[in-house]
Scaffold this motif. Structure first.
Motif, PDB file in Angstrom:
ATOM      1  N   VAL A 107      -2.440  22.717  -4.768  1.00 54.25           N
ATOM      2  CA  VAL A 107      -2.093  21.711  -5.781  1.00 54.25           C
ATOM      3  C   VAL A 107      -0.581  21.438  -5.747  1.00 54.25           C
ATOM      4  CG1 VAL A 107      -1.991  21.253  -8.252  1.00 54.25           C
ATOM      5  CG2 VAL A 107      -4.040  22.266  -7.262  1.00 54.25           C
ATOM      6  N   GLY A 108       0.202  22.535  -5.682  1.00 55.01           N
ATOM      7  CA  GLY A 108       1.655  22.357  -5.627  1.00 55.01           C
ATOM      8  C   GLY A 108       2.069  21.524  -4.429  1.00 55.01           C
ATOM      9  N   GLY A 109       1.464  21.831  -3.270  1.00 53.45           N
ATOM     10  CA  GLY A 109       1.780  21.067  -2.063  1.00 53.45           C
ATOM     11  C   GLY A 109       1.384  19.610  -2.205  1.00 53.45           C
ATOM     12  N   ALA A 110       0.201  19.374  -2.811  1.00 56.13           N
ATOM     13  CA  ALA A 110      -0.262  17.997  -2.952  1.00 56.13           C
ATOM     14  C   ALA A 110       0.671  17.213  -3.863  1.00 56.13           C
ATOM     15  CB  ALA A 110      -1.687  17.990  -3.509  1.00 56.13           C
ATOM     16  N   VAL A 111       1.136  17.851  -4.955  1.00 57.40           N
ATOM     17  CA  VAL A 111       2.062  17.153  -5.854  1.00 57.40           C
ATOM     18  C   VAL A 111       3.368  16.845  -5.115  1.00 57.40           C
ATOM     19  CG1 VAL A 111       3.447  17.397  -7.939  1.00 57.40           C
ATOM     20  CG2 VAL A 111       1.077  18.142  -7.938  1.00 57.40           C
ATOM     21  N   ALA A 112       3.869  17.844  -4.353  1.00 56.44           N
ATOM     22  CA  ALA A 112       5.092  17.605  -3.574  1.00 56.44           C
ATOM     23  C   ALA A 112       4.850  16.500  -2.553  1.00 56.44           C
ATOM     24  CB  ALA A 112       5.528  18.891  -2.882  1.00 56.44           C
ATOM     25  N   GLY A 113       3.635  16.470  -1.969  1.00 59.15           N
ATOM     26  CA  GLY A 113       3.298  15.416  -1.010  1.00 59.15           C
ATOM     27  C   GLY A 113       3.328  14.058  -1.675  1.00 59.15           C
ATOM     28  N   LEU A 114       2.790  14.003  -2.915  1.00 55.96           N
ATOM     29  CA  LEU A 114       2.794  12.738  -3.647  1.00 55.96           C
ATOM     30  C   LEU A 114       4.236  12.269  -3.876  1.00 55.96           C
ATOM     31  CD1 LEU A 114       1.281  10.580  -5.367  1.00 55.96           C
ATOM     32  CD2 LEU A 114       1.589  12.104  -7.306  1.00 55.96           C
ATOM     33  N   ILE A 115       5.086  13.214  -4.325  1.00 54.80           N
ATOM     34  CA  ILE A 115       6.477  12.841  -4.614  1.00 54.80           C
ATOM     35  C   ILE A 115       7.181  12.388  -3.336  1.00 54.80           C
ATOM     36  CG2 ILE A 115       8.707  13.689  -5.434  1.00 54.80           C
ATOM     37  CD1 ILE A 115       7.152  15.650  -7.209  1.00 54.80           C
ATOM     38  N   SER A 116       7.079  13.212  -2.267  1.00 56.95           N
ATOM     39  CA  SER A 116       7.799  12.795  -1.055  1.00 56.95           C
ATOM     40  C   SER A 116       7.204  11.537  -0.473  1.00 56.95           C
ATOM     41  CB  SER A 116       7.858  13.876   0.035  1.00 56.95           C
ATOM     42  OG  SER A 116       7.141  14.969  -0.238  1.00 56.95           O
ATOM     43  N   GLY A 117       5.878  11.375  -0.569  1.00 57.83           N
ATOM     44  CA  GLY A 117       5.264  10.150  -0.073  1.00 57.83           C
ATOM     45  C   GLY A 117       5.817   8.938  -0.797  1.00 57.83           C
ATOM     46  N   LEU A 118       5.878   9.036  -2.128  1.00 55.70           N
ATOM     47  CA  LEU A 118       6.371   7.905  -2.913  1.00 55.70           C
ATOM     48  C   LEU A 118       7.786   7.525  -2.491  1.00 55.70           C
ATOM     49  CD1 LEU A 118       5.116   8.677  -6.534  1.00 55.70           C
ATOM     50  CD2 LEU A 118       4.515   6.731  -5.092  1.00 55.70           C
ATOM     51  N   VAL A 119       8.616   8.529  -2.208  1.00 56.55           N
ATOM     52  CA  VAL A 119      10.004   8.232  -1.837  1.00 56.55           C
ATOM     53  C   VAL A 119      10.097   7.781  -0.382  1.00 56.55           C
ATOM     54  CG1 VAL A 119      12.297   9.205  -1.571  1.00 56.55           C
ATOM     55  CG2 VAL A 119      10.932   9.795  -3.564  1.00 56.55           C
ATOM     56  N   VAL A 120       9.514   8.598   0.520  1.00 56.12           N
ATOM     57  CA  VAL A 120       9.708   8.369   1.953  1.00 56.12           C
ATOM     58  C   VAL A 120       9.104   7.035   2.384  1.00 56.12           C
ATOM     59  CG1 VAL A 120       9.024   9.191   4.225  1.00 56.12           C
ATOM     60  CG2 VAL A 120       9.898  10.791   2.538  1.00 56.12           C
ATOM     61  N   LEU A 121       7.945   6.678   1.803  1.00 54.54           N
ATOM     62  CA  LEU A 121       7.259   5.471   2.267  1.00 54.54           C
ATOM     63  C   LEU A 121       7.928   4.185   1.784  1.00 54.54           C
ATOM     64  CD1 LEU A 121       3.608   6.700   1.882  1.00 54.54           C
ATOM     65  CD2 LEU A 121       4.951   6.471   3.963  1.00 54.54           C
ATOM     66  N   ARG A 122       8.982   4.331   0.985  1.00 53.77           N
ATOM     67  CA  ARG A 122       9.701   3.121   0.574  1.00 53.77           C
ATOM     68  C   ARG A 122      10.496   2.535   1.725  1.00 53.77           C
ATOM     69  NH1 ARG A 122      10.568   1.796  -4.734  1.00 53.77           N
ATOM     70  NH2 ARG A 122      12.379   0.641  -4.034  1.00 53.77           N
ATOM     71  N   SER A 123      10.753   3.343   2.749  1.00 54.66           N
ATOM     72  CA  SER A 123      11.653   2.884   3.793  1.00 54.66           C
ATOM     73  C   SER A 123      10.951   2.928   5.155  1.00 54.66           C
ATOM     74  CB  SER A 123      12.897   3.772   3.802  1.00 54.66           C
ATOM     75  OG  SER A 123      13.814   3.292   4.738  1.00 54.66           O
ATOM     76  N   HIS A 124      11.681   2.542   6.189  1.00 56.38           N
ATOM     77  CA  HIS A 124      11.122   2.569   7.545  1.00 56.38           C
ATOM     78  C   HIS A 124      12.141   3.169   8.493  1.00 56.38           C
ATOM     79  CE1 HIS A 124       7.637   0.181   6.493  1.00 56.38           C
ATOM     80  NE2 HIS A 124       8.447  -0.537   5.746  1.00 56.38           N
ATOM     81  N   GLY A 125      11.631   3.673   9.619  1.00 50.90           N
ATOM     82  CA  GLY A 125      12.516   4.116  10.691  1.00 50.90           C
ATOM     83  C   GLY A 125      13.511   5.163  10.232  1.00 50.90           C
ATOM     84  N   LEU A 126      14.784   4.876  10.497  1.00 47.40           N
ATOM     85  CA  LEU A 126      15.848   5.833  10.186  1.00 47.40           C
ATOM     86  C   LEU A 126      15.868   6.185   8.705  1.00 47.40           C
ATOM     87  CD1 LEU A 126      18.379   7.377  10.954  1.00 47.40           C
ATOM     88  CD2 LEU A 126      19.666   5.314  10.468  1.00 47.40           C
ATOM     89  N   GLY A 127      15.651   5.179   7.863  1.00 46.12           N
ATOM     90  CA  GLY A 127      15.652   5.432   6.432  1.00 46.12           C
ATOM     91  C   GLY A 127      14.634   6.488   6.049  1.00 46.12           C
TER      92      GLY A 127
END
Lengths: 333, 286
Positions: A107-127
């Motif tokens: 569960v902890g990993g999934a929540v962290a995945g949700l948070i990083s997904g929300l942030v990381v997927l805002r950008s592309h490539g180098l970002g």
């Protein structure tokens, strides 16, 4: 990720090379390898259990990088979140049942995945790369600061998992943890094989090859990637939880950029886009590391660097991808 | 008031050191489209060579700096020819892995040759004392770093925007086959700009050695910082890199002064906010 480029590693078309019956062979090979590992390193089961935990992390990187084409250098955030979730559940809430700890890790990993997904997927490539690095460093600093919960730089101790099924205690030899790890790995591997062949898995591969086209066909690229990020977080979290149970301590190094970069290196060494590649890469890397760094840690860095350059130049599909290709050529002859 | 001023001076000096090192990376990434994670390794090599030249060979500071920068470029040239040329135009993942591999090698070799201890570069007398600015005095080497940063910014802007080489460089970046058809030797242009980038990295490593001390893990420890600066500023933009260095230097230094127990928390928080709001960097091109 530049998926349109013909020379990109992740841009290649991956056919399901094996039939469903080969899945069972794969599981059998994992079980056989675990027995062999037990016989070869009877006094070093802790190392093997750590390898299994890291295999989960690398499988998790494979899910987003190999399957979806999202390059990440911050995946240890998910692994560490799982480890800390399992550890905090045991140390602060008295949840010492190993399965409950693993569930907390997932569960902890999934929540962290949700948070990083929300942030990381805002950008592309180098970002994307930079955001993933920023996330793992942010988690690291947060864990370092919240000493009352995480123990800070001393690490989280007082993790005492109760015996498995109330019978098999986690002793100094680490036999119980090893068996638990193997069982978890088999379950995770089986589920991920189903996942990679499911319509959802196909959609993810489609996104890696051409996100615009997938979007034009009516699928939501971002939602799909976010789902995969959450699944990936759960897998990494299980690995983190297993690590917390086996070592009974969670340190800040489980949330480090170094671990994230190593996980990516292991994946590419084995071969991206294939579950077997992730496992082979991790096992080879970690056993090799244990062997060489026992002699001299700095020579290990030099050798690993040279190895990495060689893999990129001569075997861009990794150990598994390249040998599978050679095997195909040999069979067609 | 005193502490505000000293934070400002430290932030400016730190930001300028970041700028001198990162602008080379910004060039390779924005103009040549290579994610060069080994950039910090070249800065480290520059620092080691300067330390060796000034401390062990007893050369003067200026001679040591010139020798170190030239030496780093000489070391980097065959690496460019043999390794980097194969990863231009490849996917980012490949570039990341190749350059991380090079970084690991450099760390291992640096430790083998120079040992794991910190290396210092002895400053000449002019730079080692404080400088009185009238209202207060600041360390001369910080002032030197600030001046170097500004000089590099102006020189690079002039080189890219106002010289024939800059025209060729921008042409090769925008459309390499067309530039080649018009007689521009794109490979030489790439090699030359790579050499400039590496030279700037080495120079920044030397100038910033007081703030970012030279040791084997330098390459890995600050690599992320340099990468962050470039993506926040927008790859390939001199003004963007300058702005990013000033902003991030200010955030990092202020955080360290006021809430040191949070470490780099606020630095990375700022990075996430900026990259989310400006996905192409502060002044990046589309």
């Amino acid at each position: 990720m530049n998926a349109n480029h013909p020379a990109s590693v992740t841009g290649q078309v991956v056919k399901p090379r094996f039939s469903a019956s080969a899945d069972w062979i794969g599981l059998a090979v994992i079980l056989a390898a675990s027995v062999v590992g037990n016989l070869l390193f009877p006094n070093n089961l802790a190392l093997l259990t750590r390898v299994i935990g890291i295999v989960m992390l690398v499988l998790s990187v494979d899910l987003v990088t190999g399957f979806c084409g999202v390059a990440t250098l911050g995946h240890a955030a998910l692994f560490g979140a799982g480890a800390y979730a399992a550890g905090i559940a045991a140390a602060h809430f008295g949840i010492s049942d190993p399965f409950a700890m693993i569930a907390a890790g997932a569960v902890g990993g999934a929540v962290a995945g949700l948070i990083s997904g929300l942030v990381v997927l805002r950008s592309h490539g180098l970002g994307q790369l930079v955001l993933s690095i920023a996330i793992v460093n942010l988690f690291h600093e947060a864990a370092n600061k919240a000493t009352s919960w995480t123990g800070g730089s001393d690490g989280l101790t007082d993790i005492a998992p109760s015996p498995l099924f109330g019978v098999f205690g986690f002793d100094l030899w680490g036999r119980t943890a090893y068996v638990l790890g193997i069982a978890l790995l088999v379950i995770v591997f089986f589920l991920l094989q189903r996942l990679s062949r499911s319509p959802f898995g196909m959609l993810c591969r489609g996104i890696r090859q051409d996100p615009i086209r997938v979007a034009a066909m009516g699928a939501s690229v971002k939602k799909t990637l976010l789902k995969m990020y959450i699944i990936s977080g759960a897998v990494a979290g299980v690995g983190g939880g297993l690590n917390a149970i086996s070592t009974q301590v969670v340190g800040l190094d489980s949330l480090s950029f170094t671990l994230s970069a190593q996980a990516l290196v292991m994946l590419v060494l084995g071969g991206t886009g294939s579950l077997y590649g992730a496992i082979i890469g991790t096992v080879v890397f970690m056993l090799f590391e244990d062997f060489v760094s026992a002699a001299n840690p700095f020579h290990w860095l030099t050798i690993m660097g040279a190895l990495l350059v060689a893999v990129v130049l001569f075997a861009p599909r990794g150990i598994f991808g390249t040998s599978a290709q050679l095997f195909d050529q040999w069979r067609r002859r | 008031m005193q502490s505000v001023l000293s934070i400002a001076v430290d932030a400016l000096a730190y930001g300028m050191v970041l700028f001198v090192i990162s602008i080379g990376l910004s060039m390779t990434m924005g103009l040549m489209r290579v994610v060069n994670l080994a950039h910090g390794a070249f800065a480290m090599v520059g620092g080691y060579l300067a330390s060796y030249a000034v401390r062990d060979l007893g050369l003067g500071y200026v001679a040591g700096v010139v020798l170190a920068v030239a030496g780093t470029v000489v070391i980097a040239a065959p690496i460019e020819r043999l390794l980097y040329r194969r990863i231009y135009n490849k996917a980012e993942l490949i570039q990341v892995l190749m350059t991380i591999g090079i970084t690991f090698c450099v760390i291992g070799i640096a430790n083998y040759v120079f040992g794991p201890t910190l290396k210092t570069i002895p400053l000449p007398e002019v730079l080692s004392g404080p400088v009185d600015l009238g209202f207060r005095s600041i360390a001369a080497h910080k002032l030197f770093a600030i001046v170097c940063g500004l000089a590099v910014a102006v020189a690079l802007w002039y080189l890219v925007e106002r010289t024939p080489f800059g025209v060729k460089l921008r042409a090769s970046v925008d459309n390499a086959p067309m530039a080649a058809a018009l007689g521009v030797r794109t490979k030489s242009v790439y090699a030359a700009s790579f050499a400039i980038a590496v030279g700037l990295a080495a120079f920044g490593g030397i100038v910033g050695a007081e703030l970012l001390p030279i040791e084997p893990y330098y390459a890995l420890r600050y690599m992320v910082t340099f990468l962050v600066v470039v993506s926040v500023g927008g790859a390939g933009s001199i003004g963007g890199a300058l702005l990013a260095c000033l902003v991030l230097g200010a955030v990092d230094t202020t955080g360290r002064y006021l809430v040191p127990e949070y470490g780099e928390f606020f630095f990375y928080l700022a990075v996430i906010v900026i990259v989310c709001v400006f996905p192409r960097g502060l002044l990046g091109r589309a």
